[in-house]
Every structure is written in C-alpha cells, then in structure tokens.
Design a protein around this motif. Sequence first.
Motif, PDB file in Angstrom:
ATOM      1  N   ASN A   1       0.810  -1.230   0.000  1.00 17.93           N
ATOM      2  CA  ASN A   1       0.000   0.000   0.000  1.00 17.93           C
ATOM      3  C   ASN A   1       0.837   1.272   0.000  1.00 17.93           C
ATOM      4  O   ASN A   1       0.295   2.370   0.192  1.00 17.93           O
TER       5      ASN A   1
ATOM      6  N   ARG B   1      -0.187   4.847  -1.413  1.00 22.66           N
ATOM      7  CA  ARG B   1      -1.635   4.932  -1.554  1.00 22.66           C
ATOM      8  C   ARG B   1      -2.233   5.848  -0.490  1.00 22.66           C
ATOM      9  O   ARG B   1      -1.636   6.110   0.551  1.00 22.66           O
TER      10      ARG B   1
ATOM     11  N   PRO C   1      -7.385   0.572   2.292  1.00 29.08           N
ATOM     12  CA  PRO C   1      -6.008   1.037   2.052  1.00 29.08           C
ATOM     13  C   PRO C   1      -5.475   0.675   0.668  1.00 29.08           C
ATOM     14  O   PRO C   1      -4.530   1.302   0.201  1.00 29.08           O
ATOM     15  N   ALA C   2      -6.082  -0.313  -0.003  1.00 26.33           N
ATOM     16  CA  ALA C   2      -5.633  -0.673  -1.353  1.00 26.33           C
ATOM     17  C   ALA C   2      -6.166   0.297  -2.394  1.00 26.33           C
ATOM     18  O   ALA C   2      -5.783   0.231  -3.571  1.00 26.33           O
TER      19      ALA C   2
END
Length: 730
Positions: free
Chosen positions: A621, A624, A664-665
């Motif tokens: 992640n 991101r 979070p992705a």
Amino acid sequence: MRYETKRLKSSIRLALMTAIAALPMTAFAAADEPEVYDLEEVEVVGAHETAASGESGQPSAYAGGQIARTSHLGVLGERDFMDVPFNVTTFNSQMIENQQANSVVDVIANDPSVSDLTLSSVSQAWMIRGFKAQQQDTQLNGLYGVAPRFYGGIEYVDRVEVLKGVGALLSGMAPNGSIGGTVNFVTKRAEGNKASVTLSYGNRGQFTQHIDISRRSADNKLGVRVNLLHNNGDGQYDRERIKTQTGFIGLDYNTDRSRTTFDAGIISNRVENAQYRLQIEGSSVKNFTGFPRVDINSNFGAPGTFRKVIEKFGVIRSEYDIDKNLTGYAAFGMRITHQDTLSSQVFLKDVSGTMNVRHQYNNQINKSKSAEIGLKGKFETGIVNHEVTLAGSVMHYDRYMFQNALASKRYDTNLYAPQWKDLGSYLGSLTKRLPLNDSETLRSIALSDVMSTKDGRWTFIVGGRLQQIIVKTYLDGKGKTYTGARSYDESKFSPAFALVHKLNDKVAIYANYIQGLKDGDEVTSNTAANKGDMLKPFVAKQYEVGAKFDLGKIATTLSAFSITNAASIEDDVTHIVSSDGEVRNRGIEWTFFGEPKAGTRLTGGITWLNARYEKTTGGKNEGRIQEGSPRMTAVLGLEQDIHGVDGLSLSARMTYNSATYANPANTLKVSPWARFDVGARYRFKAGDTPVTVRADVYNVFNRNYWHVLDRNAAYLGAPRTFMLSMTAEF
C-alpha cells in the motif's frame, strides 16, 4: 433501568433545588437592576448581543459573534487566536444555538479540517487533519477523561474549542490517542439573573424541552447555572427512536485572588434501532468499486437493537494567585458510565445485495479519574518576558465489560428488501456479567516557557512533556493480566518548539514543531494471526507554518502542515499485524470568519489533504491514500440579517467532501458529495419577553450520499430533516 431513571429524576430535582431553593433569591440582585452586577459593557455585534470579556470569564467574540477570540490551550492558558502558533477555532454559544446543533459533530463540522467519521447514530467520531478522534477523547474544561464517554449532546456547553494538530505539550495524550487535533468543551457559566425555556420539534417526530437557568449573587462572586433537558421521539432514520433526560449544574466562585468552578451532570440516554454503517465483506471487496445506491431512508440497524447509557460526571477546577507573578492551579474530575448495548452489523457479500447480519452484545461500566496540578510564573530577563508553567497530570480508567459476538446468531438477507429476524425470540436471553476487562493509566509532567519581547511582536515557545502510558488487559476478570503483547508500560518525551511574529497589529506569521504520543492500536482484523494483541505506542511528529490576518471585521488563517505517524499493516504471508508502516499527512488549511458587512456573517474554509502510506514493510500500500481521508473538504456558512424586517435572519451552509477511499488498497471509493442546509431565525418580544423562533432544514435537496469510514465501511448520510424551535427568555 427503572431504578436508574428514578434516581436520575431525583438528581434533576436536586440540581434544580440547589440552583434556586438552596440559594435564596434575596441573595441575588433584582433582574431589573443590572447596575449592581458590575459587569463589562455589552457590545452589539451584527444585531446580536455578545458579552465582552470581563468578570464573567466569557471571552470576547469576534465580529459576528459566532467565533470567540480566545481559546484554552492547556499549559499555555487562555490566549487570543492571534497570539498562538497553532491553528485553533472556538465556536461560540451563539453559533451553537442558532444552528440548533444537537451534538459535538454538528458544531465542529463547521471547520473544514474536520470530517464526520460517525459509524452509527449512537456514536460520535470525526477526523481532524486525517486522523480519527472520538467522543472519548474530548476534554471538559481542559481535563481529559471527564466528559461523557458515549453521549455527544452539548446542551451544557458554552463553547467548543478545536485545536488542529498535535498537542502533547499543551494537554498531554488523549485517552484513545487521537493526534490530529483536540476538542475541548467549555461549560456554561452564570450570566446575571435570567432563564430560558426552549421547545423544539424535529427529525421525524422528536419533541425536546430544554430549561436553562442562570443566577448570580449581588456581589457577582457566586454564580449558578442549571440546564435540564428531556426529549423523546423518532430519530433521523427509519424505525429509530431516542429518549434522553439530562441534568447539569455549573458553579463558579471568584475572589480577588482565586477563581473556582464546579460542574456536574447526569445523563440517561436510550436509542432503539439505531442506524449503523454498511460494511463490505473483506473477501468480496475485489468485486466492488464503490458502495451501492440504496433508499435514502434505509436503516442498517436491525429492529430490536438498542443502546442504553447512564453517565455521571463531576469536575472541580481552582486557581489561586500566590502573588502578582505566581499562580497555582489544580483540577480533579470523575466519571462513571454504564452502557448496555445490543448492536447489529451488516456485511455486503456480493453485488446482488446479499448481506450477512451479525449481532453483538456489550455491557460495560467505565470508571475514570483525572487530575491536574500546576504552577504558572512570570518574570523578566532583559528585554524578554517569560511565562513559565510546570504542570503534572494523571488519568486512570477501569473498564468492566462483557462482550459477546453471538457468532452463531447470523443470517443472510437482501440489502434492497431486508427480512429482519425478531430478536426477542431469535437471540434469547442475554448474558450479563462484568469482569474487569482492561485499564489504562496516563501520567505526564510538562514544562514550558513562553518568551515574548517587550513590544509583543515576537513570541517563542519551548517546552516538553514526559508521558507514561500503562495499559493492562485482564484475563477472565480474575485480576490476572495478559503478558506479552496485550499489556505494556511505555514512557516517551515529547518536545515542542513554536514561534509567532506579528508583522503589525493585523498580520502574524507562525511556525511550530511538536510531537505527540498515541496509544497502540488493538489488532481487530478477523484475518490477523495476532488478533487481540496491543501494538506499542506510536510517536507522531508535526511541522506547521502559517499566517493569520485580523482585519477587524473578518479574520482568516492560512496554514500548511505535515504530520507523520506509524501505520498498522497486515503482512500478506504471515498475517501478522504490526506498526512497521508510516502514514504521512500533509495539507493546506484556509479558514475565515467574521462580519465583513453589518448584518452579513461568514464562516468556513477549505482543506486540501494528502494522507498517504509510506515506508511500509514489503511496500504494501505504499504511496496509496489513507482510507477515510478526503483529498478536499470545504465548508461555507452564511447568515444574513433582513434589514427590512427587524429581528429576521436567514442562513445557509454548504458542506463538501471530495471522492474518498474506504480501503487502504484504494480499490473501493465513494463519489464526492455536497450537502446544503438552510435556516431562518426571527427574534421578537411577546410583551416584555424576548422570544426567538428558529427553523432549519438539513440536507435540503435530500442528497443521497455516503460518509466514508475505514475497514471497507461507509455510513449513509441522513435524509432531509427539519428542526423547529422556540426559545423564551425570562
């Protein structure tokens, strides 16, 4: 519960008798002889009366009367917003009343740095500068751990102060570790001999009665303020019902050398069929790019659920001038909270709308004690004035809790046509026992020096706070603590440096570096191999620069900040959750408030936020955007007096959130939304009695939108609702 309700009614009667009967009316000056109070003059600000700063202890309001000039900043004391190297906003009682705000979120959402992060209609949560905060992390008159833990009503609150950014030096670590900002409730104080009665009706059918009584002694040294509230009826969402009874009393006593206040309250609040968040099952997230469109009146709380809360609290604060250059102060507060909750969670399993309904029962008693003691001294060294403060604080809570996930009581239904189970027969009797579940102790000692030049143009603040956090998780309520990762004892030193330079009497520039401490998160992921473990405390670091402009009729602040904090990351292979990652929140804030033209009042601003994951293990992640953090938020509030109709004012407010990710992705996103509220207010006299009628419509266009949370979840925005009230002053 019947016993608690009877006890509550008795306590309300006692508070009322204390305010009116125990102090005979002969001890107070007559209401028609204001000269005996020796109060400061009242200035008229935009056709509204606002008390100037004086013996009553109320800070003067900025032009327009909606925002106070001063805020309480912990060890730095009460200071004007132009004199402090932080971005702080204090919302006045006038703004709270005129917007008919029912909760703390209703008030602080007027700040563009604040995003509503509420996950149910029985909780209060928000995000400041991209970091989550909760009702449990609010201060009451500068003290943590005393304000109601679950109840977010503010009928006893005079001002709501919002400090944006890390503030460990100022007030220490928050009980739940919120680091993005601090919210402080300043309670109401007696302002002469007067009273008001407010009757309001709104939502889908909720009737509220609020009595506010103020009394001051003839010499103005002693004041008593009593607030009583009762409401009952439907909430904002389908099937939701709310019943509340509260009683609050505030005392203040001032002499030439001392100032003492005492506040106490008791709350009974029951919510049935509360609205809850909608979550997408973790294994199904890959099939969704956003949240489905549902009926705006949908309620994801299963029928038969409830939340019952009884909260009692009290706090005393006193300061004494040892001499003209040395003041000692101390505060002590306690709170006990009883909570009994049967909640539901719904998990969306597929795009066709299949959802799994799960229930959880939580019964707890939370006991908290908090204390603070300090010395403030003033002296000079050459051309520099010093204000040195040495302060110590301690807060401790014990939580006795039974929590049952009712894992076997799950069923599937459909999002668009839900068929709910009858919980009375489906769940059976609920187990109630209260073992000691966990405890937390926060201790700290702080030293600060505020150095300023004789002309007041330069101010430099240096200081630090040594903090200790002790967390214990107990095993089966037998007094034995878990070892290893479920309990810890950690200490950290948090330094702070800050600078203010006044270019002239209208412009000030500032900068600060400050650290904060956040308690370690509990691992709650169902897929985590170390679920239930407590992670170590995190150290947050903030850099901030800004400029403030006070143009007399309007003020504005422009600031840029960078905050770094540890992030919890779950390893894809081992499924161990650790705090090896880092979240870096950078942003620019622009806020403004004032009355640029007589009868026209403005508040609002814009925040641009870039909250990203950095330095994660294996790069997971990395780069991101942090879930629940909109890239841009904006608020614009406008009030306009109608000059052709004396006493009539119209208002409008716009709230905007940009597109926001829920995981979070960054594969699950909610579209941007804007909500509009409108209102009208008419003030007149019925005989000799001032009367104010207020009418507001929230979400006037009935916009269907989602508030983004974390953990693949979102909360449905409330549909169009109305509020009508009438206040009579005596």
